[in-house]
Write an enzyme that holds these catalytic residues in place. Sequence first.
Site, PDB file in Angstrom:
ATOM      1  CG  PHE A 131      -1.910   1.144   1.185  1.00  0.00           C
ATOM      2  CD1 PHE A 131      -3.140   0.986   0.569  1.00  0.00           C
ATOM      3  CD2 PHE A 131      -1.603   2.380   1.729  1.00  0.00           C
ATOM      4  CE1 PHE A 131      -4.052   2.035   0.502  1.00  0.00           C
ATOM      5  CE2 PHE A 131      -2.509   3.439   1.670  1.00  0.00           C
ATOM      6  CZ  PHE A 131      -3.731   3.259   1.057  1.00  0.00           C
ATOM      7  CG  ASP A 216       5.595   3.465   1.881  1.00  0.00           C
ATOM      8  OD1 ASP A 216       5.582   4.056   2.974  1.00  0.00           O
ATOM      9  OD2 ASP A 216       4.600   3.409   1.126  1.00  0.00           O
ATOM     10  CE  LYS A 245      -0.373   5.468   7.577  1.00  0.00           C
ATOM     11  NZ  LYS A 245      -1.781   5.770   7.816  1.00  0.00           N
TER      12      LYS A 245
HETATM   13  N1  PLP Z   1       2.342   4.207   2.443  1.00  0.00           N
HETATM   14  C1  PLP Z   1       1.996   3.470   3.507  1.00  0.00           C
HETATM   15  C2  PLP Z   1       2.877   2.327   3.910  1.00  0.00           C
HETATM   16  C3  PLP Z   1       0.820   3.759   4.209  1.00  0.00           C
HETATM   17  O1  PLP Z   1       0.476   2.987   5.256  1.00  0.00           O
HETATM   18  C4  PLP Z   1       0.028   4.837   3.799  1.00  0.00           C
HETATM   19  C5  PLP Z   1      -1.241   5.156   4.494  1.00  0.00           C
HETATM   20  O2  PLP Z   1      -1.846   4.332   5.143  1.00  0.00           O
HETATM   21  C6  PLP Z   1       0.434   5.603   2.697  1.00  0.00           C
HETATM   22  C7  PLP Z   1       1.599   5.254   2.053  1.00  0.00           C
HETATM   23  C8  PLP Z   1      -0.367   6.759   2.228  1.00  0.00           C
HETATM   24  O3  PLP Z   1      -0.246   7.828   3.107  1.00  0.00           O
HETATM   25  P1  PLP Z   1      -1.327   9.011   3.096  1.00  0.00           P
HETATM   26  O4  PLP Z   1      -2.638   8.409   3.494  1.00  0.00           O
HETATM   27  O5  PLP Z   1      -0.802  10.013   4.080  1.00  0.00           O
HETATM   28  O6  PLP Z   1      -1.355   9.542   1.703  1.00  0.00           O
END
Ligand code: PLP
Length: 388
Positions: A131, A216, A245
């Site tokens: 994700f 990520d 986050k």
């Molecule tokens: N990458 C990871 C691993 C995430 O858990 C999330 C959100 O849950 C995102 C990217 C996306 O972040 P945002 O919701 O701040 O765009």
Amino acid sequence: MNEQIRHVMKVAERPPVVMVKGEGSWLWDAQGKRYLDFIQGWAVNSLGHSSPVVLDALHAQSRRLINCSPAYYNEPMARLADLVATASGLADVYLCNSGAEANEGAIKLARKWGARHRHGAFEIITMDHGFHGRTLATMSASGKPGWDAMFEPKVPGFRKVPFADIEAVKRAVTPSTVAVMLEPIQGEAGVFVAGDDFLRELRRVTRALGILLIADEIQTGIGRTGRMFGYEHAGIDPDIVTLGKGLGGGVPLAALVAAEHVSCFEYGDQGGTFGGNALMAAVGCAVVETIAASGFLDDVAERGRYLHDGLQAIATDLGHGEVRGRGLLLALQLKNRDAAKVSRSALDRGLLVNAPRPDSLRFMPSLVVSCDEIDEMLKLLRPILEHS
Ligand code: PLP
């Protein structure tokens, strides 16, 4: 209630409550009902709701400078870039507003680097069930089941492989490959750890092939796993890291972080109106300084073990499955596919836990959650699972 939320675009199924106040591990709704929050904005409020650290930084910075536009440097922007570069050992930090935006930046940076250094290579290998966000490119990079058919046509240039399968990664590499991108722990997928041996081997292979490794760390970074970054458990150093986050402790703040040899953006390649604004950056500084302070991460690791053991005891007693994850990012495998129902019953009883998949509950309390609060959560959860 219905009247109150009439104009809110319905993009997520939400319970019929309106939250009005938060403090530490607790949230209150408009009816005055109190909830013990083990979701914390999806691992966002790293220091709990309305932490004095965040409030003080907001207050002090808002009286000085909120936003001078990204056309100028500001003090907190420079200080946060310094803190993140020092913590990660990487060179350059671009501040932005959301995880998806940071990942978009990472994808662009990898493509630019590929254009310059790998004869136009642009393809990024990503993981099934990964994700990376909800913009078009980050949805295309994600491996969430069901997403391949949405909002067609997708952004091309992503090749998916099974998570943590080094042979699959090797097979997927072509002359067009520029990078491998993954989460050290797949959070939204249900908290699956990539494994330190896999990450070390992935680092070795990507380096040998001359392609980039993008971590990520939006969910795992800034202390969530008991280390500043999730990849530290494997002792590797990625070329690009994305943060979001927990970096802002509840305010919208994210970062794209690059090693010097990859940091090839030129003026105009990347930017955004709110990126690096002084107010959010000041909060980020306060959060990172707090988490980097001596002993903080040891406490996270210790409370992570405490939560893990408490969940494992319930799982063993009631015949549920494994407890997965690291630090204060944990999931409990349920024996039935009733996680959504369990999460709804928990809400009714004043406990917030997330159900990322039909058979798993996810726990992402604040990093300063106390053992008493963990005990209280376990006390609320046990009878719900006894009756599920
Ligand atoms: N990458 C990871 C691993 C995430 O858990 C999330 C959100 O849950 C995102 C990217 C996306 O972040 P945002 O919701 O701040 O765009």
